[in-house]
Design an enzyme around this catalytic site. Sequence first.
Site, PDB file in Angstrom:
ATOM      1  N   THR A   1      87.581   1.983  30.839  1.00  0.00           N
ATOM      2  CA  THR A   1      88.017   2.705  29.641  1.00  0.00           C
ATOM      3  C   THR A   1      88.704   1.750  28.677  1.00  0.00           C
ATOM      4  OG1 THR A   1      89.323   4.545  28.770  1.00  0.00           O
ATOM      5  CG2 THR A   1      90.198   3.436  30.735  1.00  0.00           C
ATOM      6  N   SER A   2      88.416   1.953  27.386  1.00  0.00           N
ATOM      7  CA  SER A   2      89.038   1.090  26.372  1.00  0.00           C
ATOM      8  C   SER A   2      90.457   1.558  26.084  1.00  0.00           C
ATOM      9  CB  SER A   2      88.198   1.141  25.090  1.00  0.00           C
ATOM     10  OG  SER A   2      88.120   2.495  24.640  1.00  0.00           O
TER      11      SER A   2
ATOM     12  N   ARG B   1      72.006  13.180  24.284  1.00  0.00           N
ATOM     13  CA  ARG B   1      72.873  12.694  25.374  1.00  0.00           C
ATOM     14  C   ARG B   1      72.615  13.467  26.664  1.00  0.00           C
ATOM     15  NH1 ARG B   1      78.726  12.778  23.176  1.00  0.00           N
ATOM     16  NH2 ARG B   1      79.249  11.799  25.151  1.00  0.00           N
TER      17      ARG B   1
ATOM     18  N   HIS C   1      87.871  15.915  29.349  1.00  0.00           N
ATOM     19  CA  HIS C   1      87.178  16.134  28.081  1.00  0.00           C
ATOM     20  C   HIS C   1      85.959  17.038  28.218  1.00  0.00           C
ATOM     21  CE1 HIS C   1      89.072  12.120  26.514  1.00  0.00           C
ATOM     22  NE2 HIS C   1      89.909  13.149  26.452  1.00  0.00           N
TER      23      HIS C   1
ATOM     24  N   CYS D   1      81.607  35.058  21.709  1.00  0.00           N
ATOM     25  CA  CYS D   1      81.988  35.925  22.854  1.00  0.00           C
ATOM     26  C   CYS D   1      82.322  35.112  24.109  1.00  0.00           C
ATOM     27  CB  CYS D   1      80.845  36.900  23.156  1.00  0.00           C
ATOM     28  SG  CYS D   1      79.355  36.082  23.798  1.00  0.00           S
TER      29      CYS D   1
ATOM     30  N   ASN E   1      87.668  -3.789  34.526  1.00  0.00           N
ATOM     31  CA  ASN E   1      86.951  -3.775  33.246  1.00  0.00           C
ATOM     32  C   ASN E   1      86.456  -5.195  32.999  1.00  0.00           C
ATOM     33  OD1 ASN E   1      86.284  -3.621  30.427  1.00  0.00           O
ATOM     34  ND2 ASN E   1      87.599  -1.825  30.299  1.00  0.00           N
ATOM     35  N   PRO E   2      85.218  -5.359  32.441  1.00  0.00           N
ATOM     36  CA  PRO E   2      84.776  -6.731  32.151  1.00  0.00           C
ATOM     37  C   PRO E   2      85.566  -7.369  31.008  1.00  0.00           C
ATOM     38  CG  PRO E   2      82.946  -5.153  31.982  1.00  0.00           C
ATOM     39  CD  PRO E   2      84.189  -4.379  32.169  1.00  0.00           C
TER      40      PRO E   2
ATOM     41  N   GLN F   1      87.516  10.890  31.768  1.00  0.00           N
ATOM     42  CA  GLN F   1      87.324  11.249  30.356  1.00  0.00           C
ATOM     43  C   GLN F   1      85.841  11.545  30.126  1.00  0.00           C
ATOM     44  OE1 GLN F   1      89.794   8.347  27.662  1.00  0.00           O
ATOM     45  NE2 GLN F   1      89.177   7.248  29.513  1.00  0.00           N
ATOM     46  N   ASN F   2      85.035  11.232  31.127  1.00  0.00           N
ATOM     47  CA  ASN F   2      83.588  11.346  30.961  1.00  0.00           C
ATOM     48  C   ASN F   2      83.130  12.791  31.116  1.00  0.00           C
ATOM     49  OD1 ASN F   2      83.705   8.579  30.789  1.00  0.00           O
ATOM     50  ND2 ASN F   2      83.079   8.230  32.911  1.00  0.00           N
TER      51      ASN F   2
HETATM   52  C1  BV8 Z   1      94.233  15.744  20.686  1.00  0.00           C
HETATM   53  C2  BV8 Z   1      84.317  14.322  24.566  1.00  0.00           C
HETATM   54  C3  BV8 Z   1      95.963  16.956  19.822  1.00  0.00           C
HETATM   55  C4  BV8 Z   1      83.289  14.530  23.514  1.00  0.00           C
HETATM   56  C5  BV8 Z   1      85.931  12.720  23.696  1.00  0.00           C
HETATM   57  C6  BV8 Z   1      95.980   8.353  15.947  1.00  0.00           C
HETATM   58  C7  BV8 Z   1      96.670   7.777  16.988  1.00  0.00           C
HETATM   59  C8  BV8 Z   1      96.635   8.302  18.269  1.00  0.00           C
HETATM   60  C9  BV8 Z   1      95.886   9.443  18.524  1.00  0.00           C
HETATM   61  C10 BV8 Z   1      95.195  10.003  17.487  1.00  0.00           C
HETATM   62  C11 BV8 Z   1      95.230   9.492  16.209  1.00  0.00           C
HETATM   63  N1  BV8 Z   1      94.442  10.260  15.419  1.00  0.00           N
HETATM   64  C12 BV8 Z   1      93.934  11.258  16.158  1.00  0.00           C
HETATM   65  C13 BV8 Z   1      94.411  11.113  17.409  1.00  0.00           C
HETATM   66  C14 BV8 Z   1      94.134  11.948  18.553  1.00  0.00           C
HETATM   67  C15 BV8 Z   1      92.737  11.653  19.095  1.00  0.00           C
HETATM   68  C16 BV8 Z   1      92.580  10.194  19.435  1.00  0.00           C
HETATM   69  O1  BV8 Z   1      93.093   9.737  20.435  1.00  0.00           O
HETATM   70  N2  BV8 Z   1      91.877   9.450  18.555  1.00  0.00           N
HETATM   71  C17 BV8 Z   1      91.714   8.023  18.802  1.00  0.00           C
HETATM   72  C18 BV8 Z   1      90.238   7.639  18.616  1.00  0.00           C
HETATM   73  C19 BV8 Z   1      92.615   7.270  17.827  1.00  0.00           C
HETATM   74  N3  BV8 Z   1      92.668  12.445  20.291  1.00  0.00           N
HETATM   75  C20 BV8 Z   1      92.254  13.727  20.201  1.00  0.00           C
HETATM   76  O2  BV8 Z   1      91.881  14.264  19.173  1.00  0.00           O
HETATM   77  C21 BV8 Z   1      92.365  14.504  21.497  1.00  0.00           C
HETATM   78  N4  BV8 Z   1      93.019  15.766  21.196  1.00  0.00           N
HETATM   79  O3  BV8 Z   1      94.895  14.749  20.489  1.00  0.00           O
HETATM   80  O4  BV8 Z   1      94.653  16.974  20.377  1.00  0.00           O
HETATM   81  C22 BV8 Z   1      96.288  18.251  19.310  1.00  0.00           C
HETATM   82  C23 BV8 Z   1      97.614  18.543  19.186  1.00  0.00           C
HETATM   83  C24 BV8 Z   1      97.968  19.750  18.715  1.00  0.00           C
HETATM   84  C25 BV8 Z   1      97.008  20.682  18.367  1.00  0.00           C
HETATM   85  C26 BV8 Z   1      95.651  20.385  18.489  1.00  0.00           C
HETATM   86  C27 BV8 Z   1      95.280  19.152  18.965  1.00  0.00           C
HETATM   87  C28 BV8 Z   1      90.991  14.847  22.042  1.00  0.00           C
HETATM   88  C29 BV8 Z   1      90.260  13.562  22.369  1.00  0.00           C
HETATM   89  C30 BV8 Z   1      88.978  13.887  23.114  1.00  0.00           C
HETATM   90  C31 BV8 Z   1      87.785  13.435  22.298  1.00  0.00           C
HETATM   91  N5  BV8 Z   1      86.575  13.655  23.091  1.00  0.00           N
HETATM   92  N6  BV8 Z   1      84.842  12.967  24.429  1.00  0.00           N
HETATM   93  C32 BV8 Z   1      82.071  13.698  23.773  1.00  0.00           C
HETATM   94  O5  BV8 Z   1      82.061  12.838  24.686  1.00  0.00           O
HETATM   95  O6  BV8 Z   1      81.103  13.922  23.027  1.00  0.00           O
HETATM   96  S1  BV8 Z   1      86.501  11.140  23.556  1.00  0.00           S
HETATM   97  C33 BV8 Z   1      85.417  10.006  24.160  1.00  0.00           C
HETATM   98  O7  BV8 Z   1      86.137   8.750  24.148  1.00  0.00           O
HETATM   99  C34 BV8 Z   1      84.986  10.161  25.609  1.00  0.00           C
HETATM  100  O8  BV8 Z   1      85.673  11.156  26.331  1.00  0.00           O
HETATM  101  C35 BV8 Z   1      85.334   8.790  26.185  1.00  0.00           C
HETATM  102  O9  BV8 Z   1      85.478   8.812  27.520  1.00  0.00           O
HETATM  103  C36 BV8 Z   1      86.587   8.552  25.473  1.00  0.00           C
HETATM  104  C37 BV8 Z   1      87.261   7.249  25.579  1.00  0.00           C
HETATM  105  O10 BV8 Z   1      86.309   6.239  25.488  1.00  0.00           O
HETATM  106  P1  BV8 Z   1      86.085   5.358  26.812  1.00  0.00           P
HETATM  107  O11 BV8 Z   1      85.726   6.258  27.923  1.00  0.00           O
HETATM  108  O12 BV8 Z   1      87.265   4.483  27.010  1.00  0.00           O
HETATM  109  O13 BV8 Z   1      84.787   4.572  26.430  1.00  0.00           O
HETATM  110  P2  BV8 Z   1      84.675   3.254  25.509  1.00  0.00           P
HETATM  111  O14 BV8 Z   1      83.234   3.081  25.147  1.00  0.00           O
HETATM  112  O15 BV8 Z   1      85.707   3.301  24.423  1.00  0.00           O
HETATM  113  O16 BV8 Z   1      85.092   2.054  26.486  1.00  0.00           O
HETATM  114  C38 BV8 Z   1      84.261   1.739  27.591  1.00  0.00           C
HETATM  115  C39 BV8 Z   1      84.966   0.661  28.378  1.00  0.00           C
HETATM  116  O17 BV8 Z   1      84.168   0.367  29.533  1.00  0.00           O
HETATM  117  C40 BV8 Z   1      85.130  -0.644  27.619  1.00  0.00           C
HETATM  118  O18 BV8 Z   1      86.461  -1.111  27.781  1.00  0.00           O
HETATM  119  C41 BV8 Z   1      84.142  -1.604  28.299  1.00  0.00           C
HETATM  120  O19 BV8 Z   1      84.651  -2.934  28.336  1.00  0.00           O
HETATM  121  C42 BV8 Z   1      84.110  -1.032  29.689  1.00  0.00           C
HETATM  122  N7  BV8 Z   1      82.892  -1.306  30.450  1.00  0.00           N
HETATM  123  C43 BV8 Z   1      81.641  -1.529  29.991  1.00  0.00           C
HETATM  124  N8  BV8 Z   1      80.799  -1.734  31.055  1.00  0.00           N
HETATM  125  C44 BV8 Z   1      81.553  -1.610  32.185  1.00  0.00           C
HETATM  126  C45 BV8 Z   1      82.882  -1.338  31.805  1.00  0.00           C
HETATM  127  N9  BV8 Z   1      83.863  -1.167  32.703  1.00  0.00           N
HETATM  128  C46 BV8 Z   1      83.552  -1.286  34.016  1.00  0.00           C
HETATM  129  N10 BV8 Z   1      82.305  -1.542  34.468  1.00  0.00           N
HETATM  130  C47 BV8 Z   1      81.286  -1.709  33.582  1.00  0.00           C
HETATM  131  N11 BV8 Z   1      80.034  -1.987  34.037  1.00  0.00           N
HETATM  132 ZN    ZN Z   2      78.052  35.451  22.222  1.00  0.00          ZN
END
Ligand code: BV8
Ligand code: ZN
Length: 255
Positions: free
Chosen positions: A192-193, A71, A120, A131, A217-218, A102-103
Amino acid sequence: MSIDFPDTLLKTLSAAHAVAAFTGAGVSAESGVPTFRGNEGIWTRFKPEELANLAAFMKNPELVWEWYRARKTIIAGVEPNAAHKALAALEELYGDVTIVTQNIDNLHRRAGSRTVVELHGNIERNYCMTCGTPASNASVLSADGAPRCEVEGCGGLVRPDVVWFGEMLPEDEWDRAVRAMARADVVLSIGTSGVVYPAASLPLTAKQQGALLVEINPEPTPLTPHADVFLRGPAGSILPDIVSVLRAHRAVQNR
Ligand code: BV8
Ligand code: ZN
């Protein structure tokens, strides 16, 4: 492509002082960065639980690093697109613009946006888990397998500076995002989804605090039914359209 904006949008945007954008992977799609959940999405080949979480990393750091190095290489080879540039251009039209993203691709900053809140983390940063010393992109890209800390006597495992599933978001970034949403007259939720929490709760909270909520969003998302305005299409066309209409409007006002 110029779309006809609903009057509420133009009226509220022209009277606005503070604008916040909430962006996801879709805003970088037209730069060539794969989204997460689209059909070419990176999750199609991998599952979040397999890779973007600490347990998976501790179990198989080499595999997770292979994914992040791939990536990092994609992101190093792309440019900000018209959507990023249009959001940066908003800063000449409003005194208070905040990009909450979120990116992790750093493309908003590279496009010139000055107030960027990275919920994120950022794929261009890495650090030692023992460290905390930052590790350069060059060192992690050239390492084979999982990169180790280069500090004398440490040798700790290095990780990307991103927020994994199950990890807390950086507190100061979260606070800045919450404050920006509370101040905003208009919130643009772009590409964002809206499935990843707590980030996904921000646009709705902003609407409940009085902001006009615009989704770009599309495809419809879980947020669409709550949006005041849903502009269906690619961010790379819609956002430049919005900026040119605002510029024309501003020019007329200043006559
Ligand atoms: C936390 C970094 C708590 C890493 C990322 C059950 C229910 C609710 C929540 C949870 C659950 N189980 C677990 C959870 C919590 C979990 C979560 O939400 N899970 C989801 C999947 C259910 N969240 C977490 O774990 C977060 N932490 O809750 O901690 C806690 C509490 C106490 C103590 C300790 C902890 C941390 C979440 C962060 C994860 N890291 N990224 C990496 O990137 O490698 S998430 C990752 O998804 C990215 O950040 C990304 O941005 C994010 C969301 O995805 P989107 O950006 O929306 O991208 P996606 O592909 O989904 O959608 C793209 C959209 O663009 C589409 O709609 C498409 O139609 C549109 N599109 C396409 N082309 C275009 C367009 N739009 C416009 N123009 C275009 N041309
Ligand atoms: Zn170190």
